[in-house]
Design a protein around this motif. Structure first.
Motif, PDB file in Angstrom:
ATOM      1  N   UNK A   1      -7.956  -2.218  -1.526  1.00 15.20           N
ATOM      2  CA  UNK A   1      -8.829  -1.240  -0.879  1.00 15.20           C
ATOM      3  C   UNK A   1      -7.980  -0.162  -0.199  1.00 15.20           C
ATOM      4  N   UNK A   2      -8.303   1.108  -0.465  1.00 13.40           N
ATOM      5  CA  UNK A   2      -7.562   2.200   0.142  1.00 13.40           C
ATOM      6  C   UNK A   2      -7.897   2.309   1.637  1.00 13.40           C
ATOM      7  N   UNK A   3      -6.992   2.971   2.378  1.00 17.66           N
ATOM      8  CA  UNK A   3      -7.173   3.100   3.824  1.00 17.66           C
ATOM      9  C   UNK A   3      -8.486   3.792   4.174  1.00 17.66           C
ATOM     10  N   UNK A   4      -8.828   4.845   3.441  1.00 19.00           N
ATOM     11  CA  UNK A   4     -10.060   5.582   3.725  1.00 19.00           C
ATOM     12  C   UNK A   4     -11.287   4.694   3.525  1.00 19.00           C
ATOM     13  N   UNK A   6     -11.305   1.384   3.708  1.00 23.67           N
ATOM     14  CA  UNK A   6     -11.259   0.369   4.761  1.00 23.67           C
ATOM     15  C   UNK A   6     -11.837   0.915   6.052  1.00 23.67           C
ATOM     16  N   UNK A   7     -11.407   2.095   6.432  1.00 30.10           N
ATOM     17  CA  UNK A   7     -11.847   2.670   7.705  1.00 30.10           C
ATOM     18  C   UNK A   7     -13.333   3.013   7.691  1.00 30.10           C
ATOM     19  N   UNK A  28     -13.576  -9.256   6.850  1.00 30.93           N
ATOM     20  CA  UNK A  28     -14.494  -8.525   5.985  1.00 30.93           C
ATOM     21  C   UNK A  28     -13.743  -7.582   5.042  1.00 30.93           C
ATOM     22  N   UNK A  29     -12.747  -6.866   5.576  1.00 30.46           N
ATOM     23  CA  UNK A  29     -12.026  -5.906   4.729  1.00 30.46           C
ATOM     24  C   UNK A  29     -10.867  -6.557   3.985  1.00 30.46           C
ATOM     25  N   UNK A  37      -5.824  -3.155  13.113  1.00 33.47           N
ATOM     26  CA  UNK A  37      -5.537  -2.520  14.410  1.00 33.47           C
ATOM     27  C   UNK A  37      -5.062  -1.084  14.213  1.00 33.47           C
ATOM     28  N   UNK A  38      -4.282  -0.868  13.174  1.00 34.55           N
ATOM     29  CA  UNK A  38      -3.811   0.483  12.869  1.00 34.55           C
ATOM     30  C   UNK A  38      -4.990   1.385  12.472  1.00 34.55           C
ATOM     31  N   UNK A  39      -5.915   0.840  11.685  1.00 32.33           N
ATOM     32  CA  UNK A  39      -7.100   1.602  11.298  1.00 32.33           C
ATOM     33  C   UNK A  39      -7.979   1.933  12.502  1.00 32.33           C
TER      34      UNK A  39
END
Length: 323
Positions: A1-4, A6-7, A28-29, A37-39
């Motif tokens: 899953x890409x960061x975008x 995920x967020x 969940x992700x 935490x970074x997200x």
């Protein structure tokens, strides 16, 4: 899953639930808590959510209250462990009050095995969990049904608790701090919880680590009236939650942490070099447990009004020592 992606999913979960723990978000992700935490930090920088101890909440200071369907899926493993530990505090033949909440509902399921127990509650979910328990008497308060958490609130609930005396109150809430104690987001719920506290010789708060350090609008139990906190161990990186536990212990609250192997004290959850003070109530402020009366033997569960119980219908409640 890409960061975008995920967020976006993280943001949708927080908007739907009001507050979500890092553990739940990571599950969940399907990634690590470090990545989550970074997200969360990135989303906070954009003003889309606020970070809290071990989780994320809607932006705007005080957290709002989630409905029962959302709460029932949050920190489920932690709530189960807390309920297991808290159930060990209840003995045969006791009379207790149990407030509304998903954690107290888990506790009620475990109390079904305690013979001779009397449970006074304003929660339909707690009553339902005990409805078929042998030799457990369930006493319902009066009041108006609040559908979001299936609890009875209002003047009818509060008046039915007048004159009642039990050994312990088991309560949960939306937030817990050493400065203000236990709090909730709803005024009517807070008022009934305060009446439950007045009926008990001891107050036991059930709160998972995501609620530590969170503050909501209405105070229910000031810190000096909390006898014991039953909680789960904060993640190793959650220094602020551990610090909050230390602050509560410093004010005389006995800390029971799931999985720590200790019945009281928050030693395993506290920062290195710190130790919780155990069995140290503040003079004139901590309430001690009274005697326990007997319970009804060999009878099925009964639903009765709290007003009838307070009038002396069941003698064992009146026998408990007054504060």
């Amino acid at each position: 899953m890409f960061a975008a992606e995920r967020r976006q999913l993280i943001l949708e979960m927080v908007r739907a639930n009001g507050a979500v723990s890092l553990r739940e978000l990571a599950r969940v992700v399907q990634t690590s808590e470090v990545t989550v935490r970074r997200d969360v930090r990135a989303l906070e920088a954009e003003g889309l959510l606020d970070r809290r101890h071990g989780g994320a909440v809607l932006p705007g200071g005080f957290t709002r209250e989630s409905g029962f369907p959302q709460k029932s899926h949050l920190a489920t493993a932690e709530k189960t462990a807390i309920a297991d530990l808290a159930a060990g505090l209840v003995g045969e033949g006791e009379a207790i009050v149990v407030g509304a909440g998903t954690t107290t509902q888990e506790l009620a399921r475990r109390l079904a095995r305690v013979p001779g127990l009397t449970v006074v509650t304003n929660s339909l979910l707690v009553a339902q969990a005990l409805a078929h328990a042998n030799r457990v008497e369930v006493v319902m308060t009066g009041g108006t049904l609040r559908g979001s958490n299936y609890a009875l609130v209002g003047s009818g609930a509060e008046q039915s608790l007048q004159g009642l005396r039990v050994s312990r109150a088991f309560l949960s809430g939306s937030g817990l701090t050493a400065e203000r104690g236990l709090s909730t987001s709803n005024m009517l719920s807070a008022s009934v919880d305060r009446a439950l506290v007045q009926a008990a010789a001891e107050v036991v708060v059930l709160a998972d680590h995501t609620k530590l350090g969170s503050d909501t609008m209405f105070q229910t139990v000031p810190t000096e009236l909390i006898t014991r906190l039953v909680t789960d161990e904060p993640p190793p990186h959650d220094e602020r939650a551990a610090t909050e536990l230390q602050a509560l212990a410093d004010q005389g609250v006995e800390i029971s942490v799931t999985g720590s192997g200790a019945d009281a004290g928050a030693g395993d959850a506290l920062p290195p070099g710190r130790q919780a003070r155990q069995e140290m109530p503040l003079p004139g402020q901590r309430r001690t447990q009274g005697g326990h009366g007997g319970g009804p033997g060999g009878i099925g569960p009964q639903l009765r009004s709290a007003a009838a119980l307070a009038d002396g219908t069941v003698g064992r409640v009146a026998d408990l020592r007054r504060r």
